[in-house]
Design an enzyme around this catalytic site. Structure first.
Site, PDB file in Angstrom:
ATOM      1  N   LYS A   1      11.445  10.372  11.485  1.00 51.63           N
ATOM      2  CA  LYS A   1      10.863   9.016  11.478  1.00 51.63           C
ATOM      3  C   LYS A   1      11.894   7.946  11.791  1.00 51.63           C
ATOM      4  CE  LYS A   1       7.301   9.854   8.032  1.00 51.63           C
ATOM      5  NZ  LYS A   1       6.592   9.238   6.894  1.00 51.63           N
TER       6      LYS A   1
ATOM      7  N   LYS B   1      11.739   2.950   6.198  1.00 51.16           N
ATOM      8  CA  LYS B   1      11.799   4.394   5.910  1.00 51.16           C
ATOM      9  C   LYS B   1      13.170   4.761   5.335  1.00 51.16           C
ATOM     10  CE  LYS B   1       7.839   5.017   8.294  1.00 51.16           C
ATOM     11  NZ  LYS B   1       7.159   3.723   8.251  1.00 51.16           N
TER      12      LYS B   1
ATOM     13  N   ARG C   1       0.859  -1.198   0.000  1.00 51.82           N
ATOM     14  CA  ARG C   1       0.000   0.000   0.000  1.00 51.82           C
ATOM     15  C   ARG C   1       0.886   1.235   0.000  1.00 51.82           C
ATOM     16  NH1 ARG C   1      -2.874   0.726   5.167  1.00 51.82           N
ATOM     17  NH2 ARG C   1      -1.412   2.443   5.434  1.00 51.82           N
TER      18      ARG C   1
ATOM     19  N   GLU D   1       4.505   7.252   2.600  1.00 48.95           N
ATOM     20  CA  GLU D   1       5.369   6.076   2.765  1.00 48.95           C
ATOM     21  C   GLU D   1       4.817   4.937   1.936  1.00 48.95           C
ATOM     22  OE1 GLU D   1       5.314   3.529   5.972  1.00 48.95           O
ATOM     23  OE2 GLU D   1       3.184   3.693   6.305  1.00 48.95           O
TER      24      GLU D   1
ATOM     25  N   SER E   1      -3.005  -2.619   5.817  1.00 45.66           N
ATOM     26  CA  SER E   1      -4.360  -2.935   6.299  1.00 45.66           C
ATOM     27  C   SER E   1      -5.437  -2.099   5.614  1.00 45.66           C
ATOM     28  CB  SER E   1      -4.412  -2.744   7.809  1.00 45.66           C
ATOM     29  OG  SER E   1      -4.061  -1.434   8.128  1.00 45.66           O
TER      30      SER E   1
ATOM     31  N   ASN F   1       4.055   0.845   2.273  1.00 43.91           N
ATOM     32  CA  ASN F   1       3.964  -0.287   3.210  1.00 43.91           C
ATOM     33  C   ASN F   1       4.133  -1.596   2.456  1.00 43.91           C
ATOM     34  OD1 ASN F   1       3.221   0.918   5.869  1.00 43.91           O
ATOM     35  ND2 ASN F   1       1.601   1.793   4.605  1.00 43.91           N
TER      36      ASN F   1
ATOM     37  N   ARG G   1      -8.234   7.305   4.489  1.00 44.51           N
ATOM     38  CA  ARG G   1      -8.480   7.455   5.921  1.00 44.51           C
ATOM     39  C   ARG G   1      -8.256   8.914   6.252  1.00 44.51           C
ATOM     40  NH1 ARG G   1      -3.167   4.530   8.560  1.00 44.51           N
ATOM     41  NH2 ARG G   1      -1.916   5.379   6.904  1.00 44.51           N
TER      42      ARG G   1
ATOM     43  N   GLU H   1       6.988   0.626  11.936  1.00 44.30           N
ATOM     44  CA  GLU H   1       5.681   0.558  11.295  1.00 44.30           C
ATOM     45  C   GLU H   1       4.609   0.544  12.367  1.00 44.30           C
ATOM     46  OE1 GLU H   1       4.848   0.649   8.177  1.00 44.30           O
ATOM     47  OE2 GLU H   1       6.963   0.869   7.675  1.00 44.30           O
ATOM     48  N   GLY H   2       3.391   0.810  11.947  1.00 44.90           N
ATOM     49  CA  GLY H   2       2.276   0.634  12.859  1.00 44.90           C
ATOM     50  C   GLY H   2       1.795   1.928  13.493  1.00 44.90           C
TER      51      GLY H   2
HETATM   52  N1  ATP Z   1       5.905  13.889   5.778  1.00 43.61           N
HETATM   53  C1  ATP Z   1       4.743  13.892   6.422  1.00 43.61           C
HETATM   54  N2  ATP Z   1       3.965  14.993   6.430  1.00 43.61           N
HETATM   55  C2  ATP Z   1       2.784  15.014   7.089  1.00 43.61           C
HETATM   56  N3  ATP Z   1       2.279  13.969   7.768  1.00 43.61           N
HETATM   57  C3  ATP Z   1       3.006  12.844   7.798  1.00 43.61           C
HETATM   58  C4  ATP Z   1       4.268  12.736   7.116  1.00 43.61           C
HETATM   59  N4  ATP Z   1       4.759  11.498   7.323  1.00 43.61           N
HETATM   60  C5  ATP Z   1       3.855  10.855   8.084  1.00 43.61           C
HETATM   61  N5  ATP Z   1       2.795  11.636   8.367  1.00 43.61           N
HETATM   62  C6  ATP Z   1       1.597  11.247   9.145  1.00 43.61           C
HETATM   63  O1  ATP Z   1       1.958  10.255  10.068  1.00 43.61           O
HETATM   64  C7  ATP Z   1       1.286   9.024   9.780  1.00 43.61           C
HETATM   65  C8  ATP Z   1       2.217   7.864  10.048  1.00 43.61           C
HETATM   66  O2  ATP Z   1       3.383   7.991   9.265  1.00 43.61           O
HETATM   67  P1  ATP Z   1       3.985   6.749   8.487  1.00 43.61           P
HETATM   68  O3  ATP Z   1       2.943   6.241   7.572  1.00 43.61           O
HETATM   69  O4  ATP Z   1       5.259   7.158   7.895  1.00 43.61           O
HETATM   70  O5  ATP Z   1       4.266   5.756   9.724  1.00 43.61           O
HETATM   71  P2  ATP Z   1       3.911   4.228   9.942  1.00 43.61           P
HETATM   72  O6  ATP Z   1       4.242   3.944  11.352  1.00 43.61           O
HETATM   73  O7  ATP Z   1       4.575   3.426   8.903  1.00 43.61           O
HETATM   74  O8  ATP Z   1       2.337   4.194   9.733  1.00 43.61           O
HETATM   75  P3  ATP Z   1       1.380   3.014   9.183  1.00 43.61           P
HETATM   76  O9  ATP Z   1       0.900   2.299  10.396  1.00 43.61           O
HETATM   77  O10 ATP Z   1       0.284   3.758   8.477  1.00 43.61           O
HETATM   78  O11 ATP Z   1       2.163   2.134   8.257  1.00 43.61           O
HETATM   79  C9  ATP Z   1       0.848   9.148   8.335  1.00 43.61           C
HETATM   80  O12 ATP Z   1      -0.269   8.341   8.090  1.00 43.61           O
HETATM   81  C10 ATP Z   1       0.558  10.629   8.228  1.00 43.61           C
HETATM   82  O13 ATP Z   1      -0.725  10.914   8.727  1.00 43.61           O
HETATM   83 MG    MG Z   2       3.856   2.128   7.448  1.00 45.89          MG
END
Ligand code: ATP
Ligand code: MG
Length: 480
Positions: free
Chosen positions: A366, A309, A128, A145, A152, A147, A454, A370-371
């Site tokens: 970051k 990342k 995704r 990002e 999910s 995934n 979402r 994940e999660g």
């Molecule tokens: N560069 C950015 N600018 C603005 N918001 C961001 C950015 N990066 C992340 N976010 C916000 O933070 C959330 C989580 O970031 P990211 O998807 O990188 O982390 P994750 O832990 O991999 O999340 P997921 O559980 O969705 O896989 C994103 O869904 C978004 O809402």
């Molecule tokens: Mg993710």
């Protein structure tokens, strides 16, 4: 931060009585079609409650939606190639490995299994790619990002267009339905699993879902089982935790992963993406056993590493993406990247640290996680960097430019929340699902299969639905 707006698909607020009435209908529709989750506070396997959802579909520019859909096979192939480029992965992850134990554990399994000889060259990706619109850039999409594990909400959000259509009809706006794209993510993702099963080619084989101790997001997982059971009644699906896999499986002399006396064709991870899911060495042992086996892994450990990342950041460096994607396609992919910077101990790492300390609000920090819930935002970016500046720990993070999406007004319906809810400012994040099956040298299948939207409160940093922050939504396409 001033952010401009997109108009909601209907003028708000709605009449109070109409609103209360339609929310009651919508909640029942949600419950009766599995737009639900288990209650975290009062957990029982006997009931589900509604998943948080946005009452009216949120606007999304049609051109940007189409762009994301069309790019998905290019991105699938990109990640597939990255995952099979040992030198690139090794080089890219090297510094993060020194300080991030979780990534290092995954990496060790990857190295060990490669040294032993890979028993299954086919891998399955149910991916995704996530996007926010960058408002200052004309609402063009920027990738948040990519995934590669446990992506999910493909299942639940496949039901959302029908729910939004029902709601719009109840409000007397059935004509607006034409602007809502169909979503076949569930059947597309399941076809990835069954195609991989067929490639495995053993009629007695089973499919194994790797699950958490407690699955709150149960609907999203079970729908995959129900769908496969309908389309392929002969395929048995088992759900096991990593600990149960440790206790109940073995490798036979053909390196088949055997469960209940039957070989496992496909292992689909809905858990295993964060450290808490490996509380002891047994879970890591289980992961290694699966990785050593002939089962087709979704994802393979190399797909999981490609989804870090750190890899996302490395691909944004000059010339890196172009190693994997050539010509016009590389220009299209680069266009969705936003500023991404490494925090290694070299000149460019120091420049990135200085830049973020000087203007913290412009960035997100970051870690390799994940999660959701792990990133650092706003003033805390400065604090974190000042603290880590001289510590090796900083190499475990990447720095990303903060994307500023447009706001849109809407109603969020949450379990247990007062009705009617207030009109609130929201921002939406689009996810596009992709399926890829292949070996290093041959791609059997590569497609885009659906989407999810979402939506979260505009002032929330993150929008995880399972974490209770975001709400499920569907796009209302705008011709702008
Ligand atoms: N560069 C950015 N600018 C603005 N918001 C961001 C950015 N990066 C992340 N976010 C916000 O933070 C959330 C989580 O970031 P990211 O998807 O990188 O982390 P994750 O832990 O991999 O999340 P997921 O559980 O969705 O896989 C994103 O869904 C978004 O809402
Ligand atoms: Mg993710």
């Amino acid at each position: 931060m001033s952010q401009a707006r997109l108009a909601s698909c209907l003028p708000l607020p709605l009449d109070q009585k109409v609103l209360v009435n339609v929310i009651e209908k919508a909640k029942d529709w949600a419950l009766m079609h599995g737009v639900g989750m288990r209650d975290r506070k009062n957990f029982t396997k006997d009931s589900i409650q509604i998943a948080p959802f946005v009452l009216l579909p949120s606007p999304f520019p049609r051109t940007e939606f189409t762009k994301a859909v069309e790019l998905q096979p290019v991105l699938n192939e990109l990640m597939h190639k990255v995952a099979h480029d040992d030198d690139f992965l090794e080089h890219t992850l090297q510094n993060a490995l020194q300080v991030d134990e979780f990534t290092a554990n995954l990496y060790d399994i990857w190295v060990k299994v490669r040294n032993e000889g890979i028993a299954q060259s086919v891998s399955l990706g149910l991916f995704r790619s996530d996007y926010l619109m960058q408002h200052p850039d004309g609402n063009r999409i920027k990738q948040v990002e990519f995934n590669t594990i446990a992506s999910s909400f493909g299942a639940i959000t496949s039901h959302l267009p029908a729910m939004s259509r029902y709601i719009l009809r109840q409000l007397g706006h059935g004509d607006m339905i034409k602007n809502m794209p169909e979503n076949r993510a569930l059947s597309g993702l399941c076809s990835g699993i069954t195609d991989a099963y067929d490639l495995f080619g053993v009629p007695t084989a089973i499919v194994l879902f790797v699950v958490e101790e407690v699955s709150y997001n149960i609907c999203d997982q079970r729908f995959h089982e129900f769908e496969i059971s309908e389309t392929r009644p002969e395929i048995q699906i088992y759900r096991k935790t990593l600990n149960e896999i440790y206790e109940e499986t073995e490798l036979n002399d053909k390196k088949q992963l055997v469960l209940d006396g039957r070989p496992v064709a496909v292992v689909y991870y809905r858990s295993g993406y964060e450290p808490a899911q490996y509380p002891s060495n047994r879970e890591w042992e289980a992961r290694l056993r699966v990785e050593r086996s002939t089962a087709i892994k979704c994802p393979s450990i190399s797909y999981q590493l490609a989804g870090t990342k750190k890899v996302q950041q490395a691909l944004a460096a000059p010339g890196a993406l172009e190693r994997f994607v050539r010509g016009a396609a590389s220009v299209r992919v680069r266009d969705i990247f936003t500023g991404l910077y490494a925090l290694d101990f070299d000149d460019s790492g120091e420049r990135a640290v200085d830049m973020a300390i000087a203007d913290a609000e412009r960035f997100v920090l970051k870690p390799q996680r994940e999660g959701g819930g792990n990133n650092v935002y706003g003033a805390e970016v400065r604090d974190a960097l000042l603290r880590m500046r001289h510590s090796r720990e900083r190499a475990a993070y990447i720095l990303m430019e903060r994307i500023l999406p447009p706001l849109v007004q809407g109603y969020v319906v949450r379990p247990g929340a007062p009705v009617p809810p207030p009109v609130v400012d929201l921002v939406s994040e689009l996810g596009i699902f992709g399926v890829i099956i292949g070996t290093k040298d041959k791609i059997y299948s590569n497609k885009q299969v659906g989407h999810m939207l979402r939506t979260k409160l505009a002032d929330a940093n993150e929008g995880g639905v399972a974490a209770g922050l975001g709400a499920l939504d569907s796009p209302y396409l705008l011709d702008m």
